[in-house]
Design an enzyme around this catalytic site. Structure first.
Site, PDB file in Angstrom:
ATOM      1  N   LYS A  15      40.145  -9.680  -9.233  1.00 58.85           N
ATOM      2  CA  LYS A  15      38.896 -10.264  -9.730  1.00 58.85           C
ATOM      3  C   LYS A  15      38.376  -9.545 -10.968  1.00 58.85           C
ATOM      4  O   LYS A  15      37.919 -10.180 -11.914  1.00 58.85           O
ATOM      5  CB  LYS A  15      37.796 -10.240  -8.645  1.00 58.85           C
ATOM      6  CG  LYS A  15      38.154 -10.985  -7.379  1.00 58.85           C
ATOM      7  CD  LYS A  15      36.985 -11.040  -6.409  1.00 58.85           C
ATOM      8  CE  LYS A  15      36.515  -9.687  -5.887  1.00 58.85           C
ATOM      9  NZ  LYS A  15      37.517  -8.983  -5.037  1.00 58.85           N
ATOM     10  N   ARG A  91      29.578 -12.102  -0.255  1.00 64.03           N
ATOM     11  CA  ARG A  91      30.577 -11.532   0.642  1.00 64.03           C
ATOM     12  C   ARG A  91      30.347 -11.950   2.082  1.00 64.03           C
ATOM     13  O   ARG A  91      31.104 -11.547   2.959  1.00 64.03           O
ATOM     14  CB  ARG A  91      30.517 -10.013   0.528  1.00 64.03           C
ATOM     15  CG  ARG A  91      31.481  -9.495  -0.566  1.00 64.03           C
ATOM     16  CD  ARG A  91      31.797  -8.155  -0.216  1.00 64.03           C
ATOM     17  NE  ARG A  91      32.764  -7.274  -0.697  1.00 64.03           N
ATOM     18  CZ  ARG A  91      32.977  -6.814  -1.892  1.00 64.03           C
ATOM     19  NH1 ARG A  91      32.347  -7.275  -2.920  1.00 64.03           N
ATOM     20  NH2 ARG A  91      33.853  -5.870  -2.100  1.00 64.03           N
ATOM     21  N   ARG A 125      46.090   2.200  -6.844  1.00 62.37           N
ATOM     22  CA  ARG A 125      45.233   1.956  -8.011  1.00 62.37           C
ATOM     23  C   ARG A 125      44.639   3.269  -8.535  1.00 62.37           C
ATOM     24  O   ARG A 125      44.213   4.115  -7.769  1.00 62.37           O
ATOM     25  CB  ARG A 125      44.091   1.012  -7.592  1.00 62.37           C
ATOM     26  CG  ARG A 125      43.124   0.697  -8.699  1.00 62.37           C
ATOM     27  CD  ARG A 125      42.378  -0.566  -8.399  1.00 62.37           C
ATOM     28  NE  ARG A 125      41.338  -0.408  -7.369  1.00 62.37           N
ATOM     29  CZ  ARG A 125      40.490  -1.389  -7.058  1.00 62.37           C
ATOM     30  NH1 ARG A 125      40.555  -2.556  -7.665  1.00 62.37           N
ATOM     31  NH2 ARG A 125      39.581  -1.187  -6.123  1.00 62.37           N
ATOM     32  N   ARG A 154      39.574   5.733  -6.901  1.00 59.76           N
ATOM     33  CA  ARG A 154      38.248   5.346  -6.404  1.00 59.76           C
ATOM     34  C   ARG A 154      38.090   5.882  -4.995  1.00 59.76           C
ATOM     35  O   ARG A 154      39.034   5.855  -4.210  1.00 59.76           O
ATOM     36  CB  ARG A 154      38.147   3.811  -6.377  1.00 59.76           C
ATOM     37  CG  ARG A 154      37.056   3.273  -7.250  1.00 59.76           C
ATOM     38  CD  ARG A 154      37.105   1.777  -7.308  1.00 59.76           C
ATOM     39  NE  ARG A 154      36.647   1.146  -6.062  1.00 59.76           N
ATOM     40  CZ  ARG A 154      36.386  -0.157  -5.961  1.00 59.76           C
ATOM     41  NH1 ARG A 154      36.543  -0.949  -7.006  1.00 59.76           N
ATOM     42  NH2 ARG A 154      35.950  -0.672  -4.830  1.00 59.76           N
ATOM     43  N   ARG A 165      38.120  -2.180   4.525  1.00 60.64           N
ATOM     44  CA  ARG A 165      37.557  -3.152   3.576  1.00 60.64           C
ATOM     45  C   ARG A 165      38.208  -4.520   3.759  1.00 60.64           C
ATOM     46  O   ARG A 165      37.545  -5.547   3.668  1.00 60.64           O
ATOM     47  CB  ARG A 165      37.746  -2.652   2.129  1.00 60.64           C
ATOM     48  CG  ARG A 165      36.794  -1.500   1.781  1.00 60.64           C
ATOM     49  CD  ARG A 165      37.244  -0.741   0.551  1.00 60.64           C
ATOM     50  NE  ARG A 165      37.219  -1.541  -0.655  1.00 60.64           N
ATOM     51  CZ  ARG A 165      37.971  -1.281  -1.739  1.00 60.64           C
ATOM     52  NH1 ARG A 165      38.802  -0.260  -1.731  1.00 60.64           N
ATOM     53  NH2 ARG A 165      37.860  -2.035  -2.794  1.00 60.64           N
TER      54      ARG A 165
HETATM   55  P1  AMP Z   1      34.043  -3.842  -4.774  1.00 58.76           P
HETATM   56  O1  AMP Z   1      34.114  -3.003  -5.987  1.00 58.76           O
HETATM   57  O2  AMP Z   1      33.649  -5.270  -5.064  1.00 58.76           O
HETATM   58  O3  AMP Z   1      35.271  -3.756  -3.918  1.00 58.76           O
HETATM   59  O4  AMP Z   1      32.833  -3.268  -3.887  1.00 58.76           O
HETATM   60  C1  AMP Z   1      32.856  -1.937  -3.399  1.00 58.76           C
HETATM   61  C2  AMP Z   1      31.897  -1.788  -2.226  1.00 58.76           C
HETATM   62  O5  AMP Z   1      30.561  -2.120  -2.636  1.00 58.76           O
HETATM   63  C3  AMP Z   1      32.170  -2.703  -1.046  1.00 58.76           C
HETATM   64  O6  AMP Z   1      33.158  -2.171  -0.192  1.00 58.76           O
HETATM   65  C4  AMP Z   1      30.789  -2.760  -0.390  1.00 58.76           C
HETATM   66  O7  AMP Z   1      30.507  -1.572   0.305  1.00 58.76           O
HETATM   67  C5  AMP Z   1      29.865  -2.800  -1.581  1.00 58.76           C
HETATM   68  N1  AMP Z   1      29.590  -4.196  -2.025  1.00 58.76           N
HETATM   69  C6  AMP Z   1      29.983  -4.805  -3.194  1.00 58.76           C
HETATM   70  N2  AMP Z   1      29.558  -6.071  -3.243  1.00 58.76           N
HETATM   71  C7  AMP Z   1      28.879  -6.302  -2.086  1.00 58.76           C
HETATM   72  C8  AMP Z   1      28.214  -7.418  -1.531  1.00 58.76           C
HETATM   73  N3  AMP Z   1      28.163  -8.615  -2.165  1.00 58.76           N
HETATM   74  N4  AMP Z   1      27.622  -7.275  -0.316  1.00 58.76           N
HETATM   75  C9  AMP Z   1      27.669  -6.113   0.336  1.00 58.76           C
HETATM   76  N5  AMP Z   1      28.289  -5.016  -0.103  1.00 58.76           N
HETATM   77  C10 AMP Z   1      28.890  -5.100  -1.308  1.00 58.76           C
END
Ligand code: AMP
Length: 210
Positions: A15, A91, A125, A154, A165
């Site tokens: 994404k 999400r 990654r 990360r 996740r």
């Molecule tokens: P990402 O970089 O999109 O994988 O997001 C990293 C982390 O941020 C996720 O594992 C969640 O803990 C939090 N997060 C990101 N977007 C959301 C969302 N829409 N709702 C809840 N938690 C989120």
């Protein structure tokens, strides 16, 4: 009016990479809850009386940050953007319903990638903290030794957190995919192609629908 684009897919589906392409090609803004939350990991949310007092405590466990925190971030960001590509939100189904009250969408894209491929991509990654560029220990390392030396992982890309996740994704976010599928808006893209091939499909889908 600039297009309103939503990009859905599991963690590691691509994404972020495709959102960068979309920003460059269509001049929209990248609204991403993951980056917004990472920049605010230590934010004090204790007044909300939730399980943890900062977003980072949820993130490092691979759990979702509570809706009230995330909805607010998205609402503000979308208000300020003309066109956008929204990445990392919604999400869960409640977030999807909240989003439909905030704005309408022109294009909903879904990058489809198999689970074992996701684990391999995420655990390998690596991130260049200076440029934000993303690499992979096996498939894509920088030639420059200096860049190689400064790459970091990360905090939530360890195997244990990655598995969690993906589990959280399957439980909470797969219903969101079905939600848009039932509305008849979802454009499914094979996310296991090369990044360039995925981009060809993404670009055509936006041109045909926005
Ligand atoms: P990402 O970089 O999109 O994988 O997001 C990293 C982390 O941020 C996720 O594992 C969640 O803990 C939090 N997060 C990101 N977007 C959301 C969302 N829409 N709702 C809840 N938690 C989120």
């Amino acid at each position: 009016m600039e297009p309103h684009i939503l990009i859905l897919g599991a963690p590691g589906a691509g994404k972020g990479t495709q959102s960068d392409n979309i920003v460059e090609e269509f001049g929209v803004e990248h609204v991403t809850t993951g980056d917004a939350l990472r920049a605010n990991k230590e934010m004090d949310i204790s007044h909300l009386g939730l399980e943890y007092d900062t977003p980072g405590e949820y993130m490092d466990r691979g759990e979702l940050v509570p809706d009230e925190v995330v909805n607010e971030i998205v609402d503000t960001a979308l208000d300020e953007a003309d066109g956008f590509v929204l990445d990392g939100y919604p999400r869960n189904l409640d977030q999807a319903e909240t989003l439909s009250e905030m704005t309408d969408l022109d294009v909903v894209l879904y990058l489809d990638v198999d689970e074992e491929e996701l684990v391999e991509r995420l655990t390998g990654r690596r991130l260049d903290p200076e440029t934000g560029d993303i690499y992979h220990v096996e498939f894509n390392m920088p030639d420059d030794e200096e860049v190689r030396q400064r790459l970091v992982q990360r905090e939530d890309d360890t195997e244990e957190t990655v598995r969690e996740r993906i589990r959280v994704y399957q439980e909470n976010t797969e219903p969101v995919i079905e939600f848009y599928e039932e509305e008849g808006d979802l454009i499914r893209i094979d996310g296991e192609q090369t990044p360039d091939e995925v981009w060809d499909d993404v670009k055509s889908a936006i041109e045909e629908n926005a």
